[in-house]
Design a protein around this motif. Structure first.
Motif, PDB file in Angstrom:
ATOM      1  N   MET A   1      72.376   6.818 -35.017  1.00  0.00           N
ATOM      2  CA  MET A   1      73.742   6.722 -34.925  1.00  0.00           C
ATOM      3  C   MET A   1      74.221   7.994 -34.860  1.00  0.00           C
ATOM      4  O   MET A   1      73.564   9.161 -35.396  1.00  0.00           O
TER       5      MET A   1
ATOM      6  N   TYR B   1      71.471   9.732 -39.516  1.00  0.00           N
ATOM      7  CA  TYR B   1      72.411   9.668 -38.276  1.00  0.00           C
ATOM      8  C   TYR B   1      72.510  11.103 -38.062  1.00  0.00           C
ATOM      9  O   TYR B   1      71.858  12.085 -38.686  1.00  0.00           O
TER      10      TYR B   1
ATOM     11  N   PHE C   1      77.512   3.893 -32.814  1.00  0.00           N
ATOM     12  CA  PHE C   1      76.266   3.318 -32.942  1.00  0.00           C
ATOM     13  C   PHE C   1      75.350   3.479 -31.780  1.00  0.00           C
ATOM     14  O   PHE C   1      75.620   3.683 -30.757  1.00  0.00           O
ATOM     15  N   ASP C   2      74.131   2.992 -32.254  1.00  0.00           N
ATOM     16  CA  ASP C   2      72.931   3.316 -31.266  1.00  0.00           C
ATOM     17  C   ASP C   2      73.224   2.413 -29.909  1.00  0.00           C
ATOM     18  O   ASP C   2      72.867   2.730 -28.754  1.00  0.00           O
TER      19      ASP C   2
ATOM     20  N   SER D   1      81.551   1.843 -31.218  1.00  0.00           N
ATOM     21  CA  SER D   1      81.866   2.878 -31.971  1.00  0.00           C
ATOM     22  C   SER D   1      83.067   2.330 -32.973  1.00  0.00           C
ATOM     23  O   SER D   1      83.789   1.330 -32.855  1.00  0.00           O
TER      24      SER D   1
ATOM     25  N   PHE E   1      81.243  -6.619 -37.800  1.00  0.00           N
ATOM     26  CA  PHE E   1      81.724  -5.434 -36.995  1.00  0.00           C
ATOM     27  C   PHE E   1      83.153  -5.648 -36.687  1.00  0.00           C
ATOM     28  O   PHE E   1      84.063  -4.600 -36.735  1.00  0.00           O
TER      29      PHE E   1
END
Lengths: 197, 197
Positions: free
Chosen positions: A1, A26, A57-58, A62, B85
């Motif tokens: 991240m 991260y 995030f990967d 976001s 999330f």
């Protein structure tokens, strides 16, 4: 991240502190909190507030807002209670921090860091608002070891962020013994990191 | 339950609106948002922010901060997603509302209601900040029917509160078509109540 970050920002420290507790890896990308040009281009699609911290995030999703990020990662860990009412108390203190504490205490510190001399009336308004926030914390911490759930949570991380550096903005903490005791308890948590780390 | 309330407060409307959706019964006690004397005596033990809304449960526990109260009561209902999330996105918008929207748009409206004429520089700062918040919402709502989780949630309740009365503080909404469409979608939800109800 990827964390859009600022080393002087207490809001960013909250996320770094929780990630340190949880052992989350991260990447950090430092943004200036003084020169904000280019924020819209950089953060416009990621965070409506255009602020740091912003977490990507990967998979490209976001999240903005320090307290939303810590709430997300603290769920299911010791840093956020399972009890529904205690979770709401954590949120109460997080919203208190963003509305009644940060705009006074963090902004007064920012002025000092950025070398800004505000009009006297503005400086006094910050002092009044910040003092009210510290008095509310002092009253609560006189009866409680931690802010919510009688244990160290992300509510304490949220309020520690700018309270422990409040003297940099002109707020002396001598007359707040309960706050000073609580600052020590927070700083003695395993895995505690400095804002300058 | 007892809600310390104010009929003109958008923050209080958020709680009344969710309670109306959920059919929750409660007693209202009106406090002035203009004459704040006596707040410490009345709310000091109940809410560190000394603000309305403050909710007192039947067993004496209390909760402050509009967005903490709605989060508490929305859990497990259609007004807060189950997905972790999506819940964090709801919180992101709630914190955005309290930090980047309410201090500008609600305060400009409060000045108008209270008959306060602020210094010109302060009025312009409110206009700048509020316009930035509306632009962030407009950009997001151009691509989304609702703020989070692609459905009506407490994030929409949070932002509707002061956006729909923004013109009372001098923010015209003509140039925000996505916001205006979203305001209509929120107002057409079953059980929608007016701020004056």
């Amino acid at each position: 991240m990827l964390l859009y970050d600022s080393q002087v920002s207490g809001n960013c420290w909250k996320v770094r502190q929780l990630f340190a507790h949880l052992g989350i890896e991260y990447e950090r990308r430092e943004l200036s909190v003084i020169d904000r040009s280019g924020r819209r281009e950089l953060l416009g699609e990621l965070n409506p507030g255009l602020r740091v911290p912003t977490l990507v995030f990967d998979d490209g999703r976001s999240l903005g807002e320090s307290n939303a990020i810590t709430f997300y990662f603290a769920e299911g860990t010791p840093y956020l209670p399972d009890d529904r009412f205690e979770r709401a108390q954590v949120l109460q203190w997080q919203f208190f921090e963003q509305y009644s504490h940060e705009p006074y205490i963090a902004v007064a510190r920012f002025w000092a860091i950025a070398g800004i001399t505000p009009p006297e009336a503005e400086r006094e308004a910050k002092l009044r608002g910040g003092t009210a926030a510290l008095r509310a914390m002092e009253a609560h911490l006189g009866d409680h070891e931690f802010l919510a759930g009688e244990r160290y949570t992300i509510a304490d991380i949220a309020l520690y962020a700018y309270t422990h550096v409040a003297p940099e903005g002109g707020f002396e903490l001598e007359s707040y013994p309960a706050i000073r005791g609580w600052l020590d308890r927070v700083a003695s948590q395993p895995g505690h990191i400095q804002i300058t780390d």
